[in-house]
Motif scaffolding. Structure first.
Motif, short mmCIF file in Angstrom:
data_model
loop_
_atom_site.label_atom_id
_atom_site.label_comp_id
_atom_site.label_asym_id
_atom_site.label_seq_id
_atom_site.Cartn_x
_atom_site.Cartn_y
_atom_site.Cartn_z
N ALA A 1 -46.34 -1.83 -23.82
CA ALA A 1 -45.48 -0.75 -24.27
C ALA A 1 -45.61 0.47 -23.38
N ILE A 2 -46.84 0.86 -23.07
CA ILE A 2 -47.05 2.03 -22.21
C ILE A 2 -46.47 1.76 -20.82
N GLY A 3 -46.65 0.55 -20.33
CA GLY A 3 -46.11 0.21 -19.02
C GLY A 3 -44.61 0.38 -18.95
N ARG A 4 -43.91 0.00 -20.02
CA ARG A 4 -42.46 0.18 -20.03
C ARG A 4 -42.07 1.65 -20.21
N ILE A 5 -42.77 2.34 -21.10
CA ILE A 5 -42.47 3.74 -21.35
C ILE A 5 -42.65 4.59 -20.09
N ALA A 6 -43.71 4.30 -19.35
CA ALA A 6 -44.11 5.17 -18.23
C ALA A 6 -43.75 4.62 -16.87
N ILE A 7 -42.97 3.57 -16.80
CA ILE A 7 -42.81 2.85 -15.53
C ILE A 7 -42.22 3.73 -14.42
N MET A 8 -41.24 4.55 -14.75
CA MET A 8 -40.67 5.42 -13.72
C MET A 8 -41.61 6.57 -13.38
N ASP A 9 -42.34 7.07 -14.37
CA ASP A 9 -43.34 8.11 -14.11
C ASP A 9 -44.39 7.61 -13.13
N ILE A 10 -44.84 6.37 -13.34
CA ILE A 10 -45.83 5.79 -12.42
C ILE A 10 -45.25 5.69 -11.02
N HIS A 11 -44.07 5.11 -10.93
CA HIS A 11 -43.42 4.95 -9.63
C HIS A 11 -43.30 6.29 -8.89
N ASP A 12 -42.87 7.30 -9.60
CA ASP A 12 -42.60 8.58 -8.95
C ASP A 12 -43.86 9.30 -8.48
N ARG A 13 -45.02 8.90 -8.98
CA ARG A 13 -46.28 9.55 -8.59
C ARG A 13 -46.97 8.85 -7.42
N LEU A 14 -46.38 7.78 -6.91
CA LEU A 14 -47.01 7.00 -5.86
C LEU A 14 -46.59 7.45 -4.47
N GLU A 15 -47.42 7.09 -3.48
CA GLU A 15 -47.05 7.25 -2.08
C GLU A 15 -45.86 6.32 -1.78
N PRO A 16 -45.03 6.65 -0.77
CA PRO A 16 -43.86 5.81 -0.47
C PRO A 16 -44.18 4.32 -0.29
N ALA A 17 -45.24 3.99 0.43
CA ALA A 17 -45.57 2.57 0.63
C ALA A 17 -45.93 1.90 -0.69
N ASP A 18 -46.62 2.64 -1.55
CA ASP A 18 -46.98 2.09 -2.86
C ASP A 18 -45.77 2.02 -3.79
N GLN A 19 -44.84 2.95 -3.62
CA GLN A 19 -43.60 2.89 -4.41
C GLN A 19 -42.84 1.61 -4.11
N ALA A 20 -42.75 1.26 -2.82
CA ALA A 20 -42.04 0.04 -2.44
C ALA A 20 -42.73 -1.19 -3.02
N TYR A 21 -44.06 -1.22 -2.92
CA TYR A 21 -44.82 -2.34 -3.49
C TYR A 21 -44.63 -2.42 -5.00
N PHE A 22 -44.75 -1.27 -5.66
CA PHE A 22 -44.66 -1.22 -7.11
C PHE A 22 -43.28 -1.68 -7.57
N ARG A 23 -42.24 -1.20 -6.92
CA ARG A 23 -40.89 -1.60 -7.32
C ARG A 23 -40.69 -3.10 -7.16
#
Length: 229
Positions: A110-132
Motif C-alpha cells: 500500500a505504501i509503495g503505491r501511495i508513495a511511488i511518484m514521491d520516491i521516483h521524484d527524490r532519486l538521482e536521474p540514473a536511479d529514476q530510470a532504473y526505478f521506473r
C-alpha cells in the motif's frame, strides 16, 4: 571496530528512506552499537563490497558482512548476547517473523503505491530510470497509473492498521513495556512513508500515532534525525 551500514538514499544522501534500513538502524541503536551510514542509490547496490548483495541494508561489522534486515537482527542477537535483546527469546523471534510478514504483505504494498511518484521524484536521474523501468515491469503499468490506483490505498490505509491498533490498547509497544525488533519492523514501514511521501497516513489521537511518536523518540530521537517530507 568500525561498523558500516549501507543505506538506500535518494538524491539527498542525508535522507535514507528504506524501511528495511530503518529497522536495522534502530536494531543497532537498541544494542547500543556505534555505526556509520554509507548512503547509496539503487544503481550502486550491485557494486557494493565486490557485488556481495543485491539488496540493502548491508552491514559490515568488522570482517563480517550481513544483508537483509531480519538476518542482520538475528546476527546482532547472536553476536552481542550481553546487550539488550531484540527478540526476548525464541517466541519473540517467531512473533517478529509474523509481524514482518504482515507488514510486508499488507503495509508495504500500500505504501509503495501511495508513495511511488514521491520516491521516483527524490532519486538521482540514473536511479529514476532504473526505478521506473523495474517498477513498471513489476506492476505492468506506468508509475503514474500505479500512483492513481494508490489513492484507494490512501483511503483504506487506516483500516490496515487495526491489528496494531488493537494490540496497543494493552501495552505501549509490540514488545510489551519496551520496544523489540517487532516494533522496528512496523516503524520502518511508517518511517519510509514519513520521509518520502507528502501524504500523512496517521491521524492525530490514534493509538498508532502515539506509538509511532514514541518510536521516533527512541534512542535519543534517532527516528527524528531525518525530518518528515
Amino acid at each position: 571496530m568500525t561498523r558500516k551500514l549501507y543505506a538506500l538514499s535518494g538524491a539527498d544522501r542525508t535522507r535514507p528512506f528504506s524501511p528495511h534500513v530503518w529497522k536495522t538502524k534502530l536494531a543497532l541503536a537498541h544494542k547500543g552499537l556505534e555505526f556509520e551510514v554509507a548512503p547509496v542509490g539503487f544503481t550502486e547496490i550491485p557494486s557494493l563490497e565486490q557485488g556481495t548483495t543485491k539488496i540493502v541494508p548491508l552491514l559490515r561489522d568488522g570482517e563480517t558482512l550481513v544483508s537483509d534486515s531480519f538476518n542482520i537482527a538475528l546476527y546482532l542477537e547472536e553476536a552481542y548476547p550481553e546487550r539488550p535483546t531484540l527478540f526476548g527469546g525464541e517466541g519473540g523471534t517467531a512473533a517478529a517473523r509474523f509481524v514482518e510478514g504482515w507488514s510486508q504483505m499488507t503495509l508495504h504494498p500500500a505504501i509503495g503505491r501511495i508513495a511511488i511518484m514521491d520516491i521516483h521524484d527524490r532519486l538521482e536521474p540514473a536511479d529514476q530510470a532504473y526505478f521506473r523501468q523495474s517498477r513498471e515491469e513489476r506492476f505492468g503499468k506506468t508509475l503514474e497509473a500505479v500512483a492513481e490506483a494508490g489513492q484507494a490505498d490512501l483511503e483504506s490505509f487506516s483500516a490496515k492498521l487495526e491489528p496494531l491498533r488493537h494490540m496497543l490498547k494493552f501495552q505501549p509497544f509490540l514488545g510489551g513495556v519496551g520496544p523489540l525488533f517487532a516494533d522496528y519492523i512496523v516503524f520502518g514501514a511508517l518511517q519510509w512513508a514519513r520521509i518520502v511521501s507528502r501524504h500523512r497516513l496517521l491521524a492525530a489521537g490514534d493509538v498508532v500515532s502515539d506509538w509511532f511518536e514514541r518510536c521516533l523518540d527512541l534512542h535519543e530521537g534517532l527516528g527524528r534525525s531525518v525530518r518528515a517530507a
